[in-house]
Design a protein around this motif. Sequence first.
Motif, short mmCIF file in Angstrom:
data_model
loop_
_atom_site.label_atom_id
_atom_site.label_comp_id
_atom_site.label_asym_id
_atom_site.label_seq_id
_atom_site.Cartn_x
_atom_site.Cartn_y
_atom_site.Cartn_z
N PHE A 11 0.82 -1.21 0.00
CA PHE A 11 0.00 0.00 0.00
C PHE A 11 0.86 1.26 0.00
O PHE A 11 0.33 2.38 0.06
N VAL A 12 2.18 1.10 -0.09
CA VAL A 12 3.10 2.23 -0.02
C VAL A 12 2.78 3.28 -1.09
O VAL A 12 2.72 4.47 -0.81
N PRO A 42 12.30 -6.19 6.94
CA PRO A 42 11.50 -5.64 5.84
C PRO A 42 11.10 -6.69 4.80
O PRO A 42 10.35 -6.38 3.88
N MET A 43 11.58 -7.92 4.95
CA MET A 43 11.32 -8.97 3.96
C MET A 43 10.20 -9.89 4.41
O MET A 43 10.07 -10.19 5.59
N SER A 44 9.40 -10.35 3.44
CA SER A 44 8.39 -11.37 3.73
C SER A 44 8.31 -12.33 2.56
O SER A 44 8.40 -11.92 1.39
N THR A 73 9.58 -6.86 -0.19
CA THR A 73 10.34 -6.04 0.74
C THR A 73 9.69 -4.68 0.81
O THR A 73 9.16 -4.17 -0.19
N GLU A 74 9.68 -4.09 2.00
CA GLU A 74 9.03 -2.80 2.20
C GLU A 74 9.76 -2.06 3.31
O GLU A 74 9.96 -2.60 4.40
N ASP A 75 10.16 -0.79 3.05
CA ASP A 75 10.93 -0.05 4.02
C ASP A 75 10.79 1.44 3.73
O ASP A 75 10.15 1.84 2.75
#
Length: 251
Positions: A11-12, A42-44, A73-75
């Motif tokens: 959703f970023v 940050p990894m899934s 990855t999300e950060d």
Amino acid sequence: AGRTWSNTISFVGSTPTLDFDGIAGSHGSWDRTEQIRYTTGPMSFAIEDPSSQAVLAAGGNTRTSAPAFTARTEDSVDAFSYAASASASQVTADDGVNDDSAIGFSAAASAKLKLSDMFSVQGAINYTDGATGYLWRSGSNYYGPSAYIDGDSVETIEGYGGNIGVSMALGGGSSINVAYGMTTLDLDDAIAAGATTDADPETNQNLFVNYMWTPVQNVMMGVEYGYFDQETVAGESADANRLMFAAQYNF
């Protein structure tokens, strides 16, 4: 383990809309699906039920032959937030006599840059090959076909899309949002193989402009203009305009 948003989703880069279906070309498969997920920092990573895997000229003779493997990855760094995800899945056609499969892939990235306390710019890009179920608002409705039958073989279909939006906070719980999104499929080889015709949808676009207001906690109201356009391979276009009002209470 359970059912929640696909691990390919982020959703970023999303711009707020009143339309629940949202913007074409959004990041990943906008669906809730059964999965087993592992997250570290940050990894899934997840093994999940694949998104839509339609096959042209298969006569509905498709089956889910393997789970989808996904990673995300999300950060964020200061005012910049980012995300990227990818998937690999198998698309299969089986009519009881002929049985063939192909591996499909998807990749998506999104980002949001907060320019000031008032303004932000955000968006997403997507590419799929044999995994159009991860390209939101492609084809005739939510997802286009992932592959087609050429003789006895399953051949993959490529697609890409993206969107961009701008948000402006006006203070007092109100904001203005503008967003544009599009998706397109490469159906030329499927048409040449006789799996479909040039009357099939190829490109989808939508545009949203809205005003949202949160007068008190948990209550949101807004008004939104939406424009929608769909074009076939032959170039035939159909469009629509919509004005809507929404009121929402979050429990």
